[in-house]
Design a protein around this motif. Sequence first.
Motif, PDB file in Angstrom:
ATOM      1  N   MET A 104       6.089   4.894   1.296  1.00  0.00           N
ATOM      2  CA  MET A 104       4.893   4.092   1.027  1.00  0.00           C
ATOM      3  C   MET A 104       3.629   4.931   1.139  1.00  0.00           C
ATOM      4  O   MET A 104       2.731   4.829   0.292  1.00  0.00           O
ATOM      5  CB  MET A 104       4.818   2.906   1.976  1.00  0.00           C
ATOM      6  CG  MET A 104       5.811   1.818   1.664  1.00  0.00           C
ATOM      7  SD  MET A 104       5.571   0.366   2.662  1.00  0.00           S
ATOM      8  CE  MET A 104       6.315   0.862   4.196  1.00  0.00           C
ATOM      9  N   ILE A 105       3.541   5.752   2.163  1.00  0.00           N
ATOM     10  CA  ILE A 105       2.352   6.589   2.336  1.00  0.00           C
ATOM     11  C   ILE A 105       2.256   7.602   1.205  1.00  0.00           C
ATOM     12  O   ILE A 105       1.184   7.804   0.621  1.00  0.00           O
ATOM     13  CB  ILE A 105       2.386   7.287   3.706  1.00  0.00           C
ATOM     14  CG1 ILE A 105       2.207   6.253   4.816  1.00  0.00           C
ATOM     15  CG2 ILE A 105       1.310   8.364   3.797  1.00  0.00           C
ATOM     16  CD1 ILE A 105       2.444   6.796   6.206  1.00  0.00           C
ATOM     17  N   GLY A 106       3.358   8.220   0.863  1.00  0.00           N
ATOM     18  CA  GLY A 106       3.364   9.206  -0.216  1.00  0.00           C
ATOM     19  C   GLY A 106       2.978   8.618  -1.555  1.00  0.00           C
ATOM     20  O   GLY A 106       2.189   9.196  -2.303  1.00  0.00           O
ATOM     21  N   SER A 107       3.488   7.439  -1.871  1.00  0.00           N
ATOM     22  CA  SER A 107       3.127   6.828  -3.155  1.00  0.00           C
ATOM     23  C   SER A 107       1.671   6.396  -3.156  1.00  0.00           C
ATOM     24  O   SER A 107       1.007   6.436  -4.187  1.00  0.00           O
ATOM     25  CB  SER A 107       4.039   5.642  -3.452  1.00  0.00           C
ATOM     26  OG  SER A 107       3.839   4.610  -2.504  1.00  0.00           O
ATOM     27  N   VAL A 156      13.534   3.047   8.663  1.00  0.00           N
ATOM     28  CA  VAL A 156      12.148   2.586   8.758  1.00  0.00           C
ATOM     29  C   VAL A 156      11.191   3.736   8.450  1.00  0.00           C
ATOM     30  O   VAL A 156      10.242   3.575   7.671  1.00  0.00           O
ATOM     31  CB  VAL A 156      11.865   2.000  10.163  1.00  0.00           C
ATOM     32  CG1 VAL A 156      10.374   1.811  10.393  1.00  0.00           C
ATOM     33  CG2 VAL A 156      12.602   0.690  10.350  1.00  0.00           C
ATOM     34  N   PHE A 157      11.439   4.916   9.022  1.00  0.00           N
ATOM     35  CA  PHE A 157      10.541   6.040   8.802  1.00  0.00           C
ATOM     36  C   PHE A 157      10.642   6.587   7.378  1.00  0.00           C
ATOM     37  O   PHE A 157       9.638   7.043   6.816  1.00  0.00           O
ATOM     38  CB  PHE A 157      10.789   7.139   9.829  1.00  0.00           C
ATOM     39  CG  PHE A 157      10.334   6.765  11.206  1.00  0.00           C
ATOM     40  CD1 PHE A 157       9.051   6.297  11.426  1.00  0.00           C
ATOM     41  CD2 PHE A 157      11.183   6.855  12.285  1.00  0.00           C
ATOM     42  CE1 PHE A 157       8.615   5.938  12.681  1.00  0.00           C
ATOM     43  CE2 PHE A 157      10.763   6.500  13.551  1.00  0.00           C
ATOM     44  CZ  PHE A 157       9.473   6.043  13.759  1.00  0.00           C
ATOM     45  N   VAL A 158      11.804   6.548   6.775  1.00  0.00           N
ATOM     46  CA  VAL A 158      11.939   6.981   5.386  1.00  0.00           C
ATOM     47  C   VAL A 158      11.151   6.052   4.464  1.00  0.00           C
ATOM     48  O   VAL A 158      10.419   6.503   3.573  1.00  0.00           O
ATOM     49  CB  VAL A 158      13.432   7.043   4.973  1.00  0.00           C
ATOM     50  CG1 VAL A 158      13.575   7.157   3.476  1.00  0.00           C
ATOM     51  CG2 VAL A 158      14.111   8.214   5.656  1.00  0.00           C
ATOM     52  N   SER A 159      11.247   4.753   4.676  1.00  0.00           N
ATOM     53  CA  SER A 159      10.504   3.812   3.835  1.00  0.00           C
ATOM     54  C   SER A 159       9.006   3.914   4.091  1.00  0.00           C
ATOM     55  O   SER A 159       8.198   3.840   3.163  1.00  0.00           O
ATOM     56  CB  SER A 159      10.995   2.384   4.050  1.00  0.00           C
ATOM     57  OG  SER A 159      10.794   1.986   5.385  1.00  0.00           O
ATOM     58  N   LEU A 160       8.598   4.119   5.340  1.00  0.00           N
ATOM     59  CA  LEU A 160       7.182   4.289   5.663  1.00  0.00           C
ATOM     60  C   LEU A 160       6.631   5.542   4.987  1.00  0.00           C
ATOM     61  O   LEU A 160       5.541   5.519   4.402  1.00  0.00           O
ATOM     62  CB  LEU A 160       6.997   4.366   7.177  1.00  0.00           C
ATOM     63  CG  LEU A 160       5.569   4.437   7.688  1.00  0.00           C
ATOM     64  CD1 LEU A 160       4.847   3.139   7.385  1.00  0.00           C
ATOM     65  CD2 LEU A 160       5.565   4.703   9.176  1.00  0.00           C
ATOM     66  N   GLY A 161       7.362   6.629   5.044  1.00  0.00           N
ATOM     67  CA  GLY A 161       6.934   7.862   4.380  1.00  0.00           C
ATOM     68  C   GLY A 161       6.828   7.702   2.882  1.00  0.00           C
ATOM     69  O   GLY A 161       5.921   8.239   2.244  1.00  0.00           O
ATOM     70  N   PHE A 214      -0.559   9.371  -4.144  1.00  0.00           N
ATOM     71  CA  PHE A 214      -0.532   9.717  -5.559  1.00  0.00           C
ATOM     72  C   PHE A 214      -1.123   8.624  -6.440  1.00  0.00           C
ATOM     73  O   PHE A 214      -1.551   8.897  -7.559  1.00  0.00           O
ATOM     74  CB  PHE A 214       0.897  10.039  -6.002  1.00  0.00           C
ATOM     75  CG  PHE A 214       1.401  11.318  -5.403  1.00  0.00           C
ATOM     76  CD1 PHE A 214       0.786  12.523  -5.686  1.00  0.00           C
ATOM     77  CD2 PHE A 214       2.477  11.320  -4.543  1.00  0.00           C
ATOM     78  CE1 PHE A 214       1.227  13.703  -5.124  1.00  0.00           C
ATOM     79  CE2 PHE A 214       2.936  12.494  -3.984  1.00  0.00           C
ATOM     80  CZ  PHE A 214       2.309  13.687  -4.279  1.00  0.00           C
ATOM     81  N   ASN A 215      -1.165   7.394  -5.980  1.00  0.00           N
ATOM     82  CA  ASN A 215      -1.763   6.313  -6.761  1.00  0.00           C
ATOM     83  C   ASN A 215      -3.258   6.195  -6.560  1.00  0.00           C
ATOM     84  O   ASN A 215      -3.943   5.572  -7.366  1.00  0.00           O
ATOM     85  CB  ASN A 215      -1.107   4.974  -6.408  1.00  0.00           C
ATOM     86  CG  ASN A 215       0.256   4.828  -7.026  1.00  0.00           C
ATOM     87  OD1 ASN A 215       0.537   5.435  -8.053  1.00  0.00           O
ATOM     88  ND2 ASN A 215       1.103   4.041  -6.407  1.00  0.00           N
ATOM     89  N   SER A 216      -3.806   6.762  -5.495  1.00  0.00           N
ATOM     90  CA  SER A 216      -5.228   6.615  -5.190  1.00  0.00           C
ATOM     91  C   SER A 216      -6.152   7.098  -6.303  1.00  0.00           C
ATOM     92  O   SER A 216      -7.087   6.383  -6.657  1.00  0.00           O
ATOM     93  CB  SER A 216      -5.568   7.325  -3.887  1.00  0.00           C
ATOM     94  OG  SER A 216      -4.940   6.675  -2.819  1.00  0.00           O
ATOM     95  N   PRO A 217      -5.966   8.291  -6.883  1.00  0.00           N
ATOM     96  CA  PRO A 217      -6.882   8.708  -7.951  1.00  0.00           C
ATOM     97  C   PRO A 217      -6.839   7.779  -9.166  1.00  0.00           C
ATOM     98  O   PRO A 217      -7.872   7.478  -9.756  1.00  0.00           O
ATOM     99  CB  PRO A 217      -6.382  10.107  -8.323  1.00  0.00           C
ATOM    100  CG  PRO A 217      -5.661  10.582  -7.121  1.00  0.00           C
ATOM    101  CD  PRO A 217      -5.052   9.358  -6.504  1.00  0.00           C
TER     102      PRO A 217
END
Length: 96
Positions: free
Chosen positions: A20-23, A13-18, A26-29
């Motif tokens: 999602m947050i990481g991607s 769960v924490f690996v998948s959550l991390g 990088f997609n925000s800009p």
Amino acid sequence: MKQQKQLGLWLLVFVSLGSMIGSGIFNSPKDLIHVANPMGTLATWIFGGIGALMLALVFIYLSAKKPELKSGIYAYARDGFGDYMGFNSAWGYWSL
């Protein structure tokens, strides 16, 4: 025979959550450029860059004034304002 190590439910769960947050970071800009005014995007990057530079300069100044402090923001706040504010600054800094 060796026992195989497996990932537990919470670790997955924490690996998948991390991920999602990481991607998202990088997609925000890229997403911002498609929906915002280009001048607004440029102003955001400039103000953000100036803010990051100011924060770096504050830490450079603090490290020159107090070279004996080694614990980062916690040590500076504790030295200047006491244990309670040192704890709150460290907790607030790392919780965001």
